[in-house]
Design a protein around this motif. Structure first.
Motif, PDB file in Angstrom:
ATOM      1  N   GLN A   1       9.223   6.094  35.046  1.00  0.00           N
ATOM      2  CA  GLN A   1       8.548   7.228  34.390  1.00  0.00           C
ATOM      3  C   GLN A   1       8.794   7.337  33.094  1.00  0.00           C
ATOM      4  O   GLN A   1       7.985   7.175  31.612  1.00  0.00           O
ATOM      5  N   LEU A   2       9.709   7.702  32.618  1.00  0.00           N
ATOM      6  CA  LEU A   2      10.668   7.605  31.475  1.00  0.00           C
ATOM      7  C   LEU A   2      10.934   6.908  30.835  1.00  0.00           C
ATOM      8  O   LEU A   2      10.674   7.196  29.384  1.00  0.00           O
ATOM      9  N   GLY A   3      11.515   5.475  31.869  1.00  0.00           N
ATOM     10  CA  GLY A   3      11.782   4.485  30.819  1.00  0.00           C
ATOM     11  C   GLY A   3      10.167   4.369  29.954  1.00  0.00           C
ATOM     12  O   GLY A   3       9.871   3.785  28.915  1.00  0.00           O
ATOM     13  N   TYR A   4       8.984   4.136  30.967  1.00  0.00           N
ATOM     14  CA  TYR A   4       7.517   4.440  30.385  1.00  0.00           C
ATOM     15  C   TYR A   4       7.602   5.197  29.082  1.00  0.00           C
ATOM     16  O   TYR A   4       7.289   4.855  28.350  1.00  0.00           O
ATOM     17  N   ILE A   5       7.993   6.228  29.064  1.00  0.00           N
ATOM     18  CA  ILE A   5       7.459   7.272  27.852  1.00  0.00           C
ATOM     19  C   ILE A   5       8.472   7.222  26.953  1.00  0.00           C
ATOM     20  O   ILE A   5       7.833   6.696  25.352  1.00  0.00           O
ATOM     21  N   PHE A   6      10.020   6.957  26.881  1.00  0.00           N
ATOM     22  CA  PHE A   6      11.276   6.612  25.714  1.00  0.00           C
ATOM     23  C   PHE A   6      10.503   5.605  25.430  1.00  0.00           C
ATOM     24  O   PHE A   6      10.539   4.211  24.156  1.00  0.00           O
ATOM     25  N   VAL A   7      10.360   3.924  26.085  1.00  0.00           N
ATOM     26  CA  VAL A   7       9.508   2.730  25.726  1.00  0.00           C
ATOM     27  C   VAL A   7       8.329   3.233  24.957  1.00  0.00           C
ATOM     28  O   VAL A   7       8.417   2.335  23.434  1.00  0.00           O
ATOM     29  N   THR A   8       7.388   3.392  24.968  1.00  0.00           N
ATOM     30  CA  THR A   8       6.099   3.420  24.397  1.00  0.00           C
ATOM     31  C   THR A   8       5.611   4.772  23.497  1.00  0.00           C
ATOM     32  O   THR A   8       4.577   4.459  22.490  1.00  0.00           O
ATOM     33  N   GLY A   9       6.568   5.890  23.728  1.00  0.00           N
ATOM     34  CA  GLY A   9       6.207   6.919  22.884  1.00  0.00           C
ATOM     35  C   GLY A   9       5.099   7.696  23.030  1.00  0.00           C
ATOM     36  O   GLY A   9       4.846   8.746  22.653  1.00  0.00           O
ATOM     37  N   SER A  10       4.283   7.602  24.229  1.00  0.00           N
ATOM     38  CA  SER A  10       3.423   8.005  24.904  1.00  0.00           C
ATOM     39  C   SER A  10       2.181   8.277  23.356  1.00  0.00           C
ATOM     40  O   SER A  10       1.710   9.405  23.545  1.00  0.00           O
TER      41      SER A  10
ATOM     42  N   GLU B   1       2.544   9.261  20.135  1.00  0.00           N
ATOM     43  CA  GLU B   1       3.607   9.982  19.723  1.00  0.00           C
ATOM     44  C   GLU B   1       3.171  11.625  20.763  1.00  0.00           C
ATOM     45  O   GLU B   1       3.092  12.562  19.583  1.00  0.00           O
ATOM     46  N   ALA B   2       2.860  11.381  21.962  1.00  0.00           N
ATOM     47  CA  ALA B   2       3.294  12.746  22.370  1.00  0.00           C
ATOM     48  C   ALA B   2       5.056  13.002  22.819  1.00  0.00           C
ATOM     49  O   ALA B   2       5.383  13.754  22.806  1.00  0.00           O
ATOM     50  N   TRP B   3       5.784  11.586  22.674  1.00  0.00           N
ATOM     51  CA  TRP B   3       6.913  11.819  23.126  1.00  0.00           C
ATOM     52  C   TRP B   3       7.645  11.011  21.545  1.00  0.00           C
ATOM     53  O   TRP B   3       7.710   9.832  20.768  1.00  0.00           O
ATOM     54  N   ASN B   4       8.466  12.476  21.149  1.00  0.00           N
ATOM     55  CA  ASN B   4       8.848  12.077  19.443  1.00  0.00           C
ATOM     56  C   ASN B   4      10.917  12.800  19.870  1.00  0.00           C
ATOM     57  O   ASN B   4      11.603  12.513  18.949  1.00  0.00           O
ATOM     58  N   GLY B   5      11.419  12.530  21.152  1.00  0.00           N
ATOM     59  CA  GLY B   5      12.294  12.752  21.315  1.00  0.00           C
ATOM     60  C   GLY B   5      13.166  14.289  21.588  1.00  0.00           C
ATOM     61  O   GLY B   5      12.182  15.112  21.764  1.00  0.00           O
ATOM     62  N   PHE B   6      14.599  14.344  21.681  1.00  0.00           N
ATOM     63  CA  PHE B   6      14.837  15.718  22.494  1.00  0.00           C
ATOM     64  C   PHE B   6      14.559  15.975  21.205  1.00  0.00           C
ATOM     65  O   PHE B   6      14.750  16.449  20.114  1.00  0.00           O
ATOM     66  N   SER B   7      14.464  17.549  21.122  1.00  0.00           N
ATOM     67  CA  SER B   7      14.151  18.727  19.813  1.00  0.00           C
ATOM     68  C   SER B   7      15.117  19.940  20.962  1.00  0.00           C
ATOM     69  O   SER B   7      14.883  20.259  21.893  1.00  0.00           O
ATOM     70  N   TRP B   8      15.969  21.139  19.861  1.00  0.00           N
ATOM     71  CA  TRP B   8      16.005  21.843  19.673  1.00  0.00           C
ATOM     72  C   TRP B   8      15.486  23.039  20.457  1.00  0.00           C
ATOM     73  O   TRP B   8      15.816  24.187  20.713  1.00  0.00           O
ATOM     74  N   LEU B   9      13.416  22.971  19.972  1.00  0.00           N
ATOM     75  CA  LEU B   9      12.926  23.402  20.175  1.00  0.00           C
ATOM     76  C   LEU B   9      12.462  23.191  21.575  1.00  0.00           C
ATOM     77  O   LEU B   9      11.426  24.750  22.057  1.00  0.00           O
ATOM     78  N   ALA B  10      12.750  22.671  22.573  1.00  0.00           N
ATOM     79  CA  ALA B  10      12.751  22.692  23.951  1.00  0.00           C
ATOM     80  C   ALA B  10      12.999  24.447  24.822  1.00  0.00           C
ATOM     81  O   ALA B  10      13.153  25.000  25.266  1.00  0.00           O
TER      82      ALA B  10
END
Length: 305
Positions: free
Chosen positions: A229-238, A240-249
């Protein structure tokens, strides 16, 4: 009273009486049902497939022996069941937040919310580690025999990797569900379920690895789901819902914790009252067979639900 007359596109009057209204309502119902099942069907299949991983492991353990079945049943129903309820409940807070963000067009916030949930659930998993490590005395305190408590406790320690897979998996599920990407989860779960059945047979029965093989396959299956599932999210960007890791987390964690805890309490009660039945059964005379029986029923009940 005469049926209402409405102007059609061709300029002619058409009679929309009760029959036409009924046909229109039935058509709307069919369209809405079709749309609903396109989302709900794969989501239901995913939940059944992922829950069936533990059920299959429990089934194969029954071919090894009564004690092994009791050990897997108690760990799966009580120890892992406790963690499953907490993790799924806390992860369910994302349903509200991701749904609101997606509806408001704030697509990028979905990735932030998922990461924030990871932080909280991974911390919760660390707090639950002592429950796994000290599960033999805890089970014994509630009346399980020393034989079952020791075997279940040993299996629980082997299943610690599954605990952290829970912490990552449930936020990922809510993240994908908010975008209606349920078919991705369904396909991944289906493939993993088939592989899990094969390798459970191979390691537990064919090669005779017993509970060690059961723990190895069950842990691997959950982590394959997470990684795929992570591979799908990282490769496709979902989208634009996934833009990499952020300190906002790491911002506004306390508010997120309160929402997650409220969600967890509501869901945990559903799981825990069945878990108590398994624990109480361990107080019966010669508890191996009663514990095996109630655990099999427990597993079948949740699958049907």
């Amino acid at each position: 009273m005469d049926a209402p007359l409405l102007q059609s596109r061709g300029g002619k009057e058409r009679n929309y009486g009760k029959e036409n209204f009924g046909s229109s309502a039935l058509g709307d119902f069919r369209n809405e049902s079709r749309t609903l099942w396109k989302i709900a069907g794969p989501a239901i299949f995913t939940a059944i497939s992922q829950y069936s991983l533990g059920a299959l492991t429990q089934t194969f353990a029954g071919f090894v022996g009564e004690l092994e079945l009791a050990a897997v049943s108690v760990e799966n129903s009580v120890v892992a069941g406790l963690a499953f309820g907490v993790m799924l409940g806390m992860g369910s807070a994302l349903e509200t937040l991701c749904g609101q963000a997606y509806g408001a067009g704030q697509i990028r916030m979905l990735g932030i919310y998922m990461q924030r949930s990871w932080v909280i659930l991974l911390a919760t998993a660390c707090l639950l580690v002592p429950v796994y490590v000290w599960s033999p005395p805890i089970l014994a305190f509630f009346g399980e025999t020393s034989e079952i408590s020791t075997a279940a406790g040993e299996f629980a320690i082997w299943m610690l990797p599954q605990l952290f897979a829970y912490a990552l998996n449930f936020p990922i599920q809510k993240f994908l569900q908010a975008q209606s990407k349920v078919m991705v989860m369904a396909w991944i779960s289906a493939v993993v379920l088939v592989l899990h059945a094969f390798f459970s047979w191979l390691l537990i029965l064919k090669l005779g690895w017993g509970l060690v093989g059961a723990a190895l396959v069950l842990n691997a299956s959950w982590w394959i789901i997470v990684i795929a599932q992570l591979g799908y999210i990282f490769v496709t960007g979902s989208d634009e819902a996934w833009n990499g890791f952020s300190w906002l987390a790491f911002s506004d964690l306390w508010g997120f914790v309160k929402l997650s805890l409220a969600s967890a309490v509501m869901l945990c009660l559903e799981f825990w009252y069945l878990m108590v039945l398994v624990v109480i059964t361990g107080r019966l005379p010669d508890p191996l067979i009663p514990v095996d029986a109630i655990s099999i029923w427990y597993t079948s009940f949740l699958n049907d639900a």
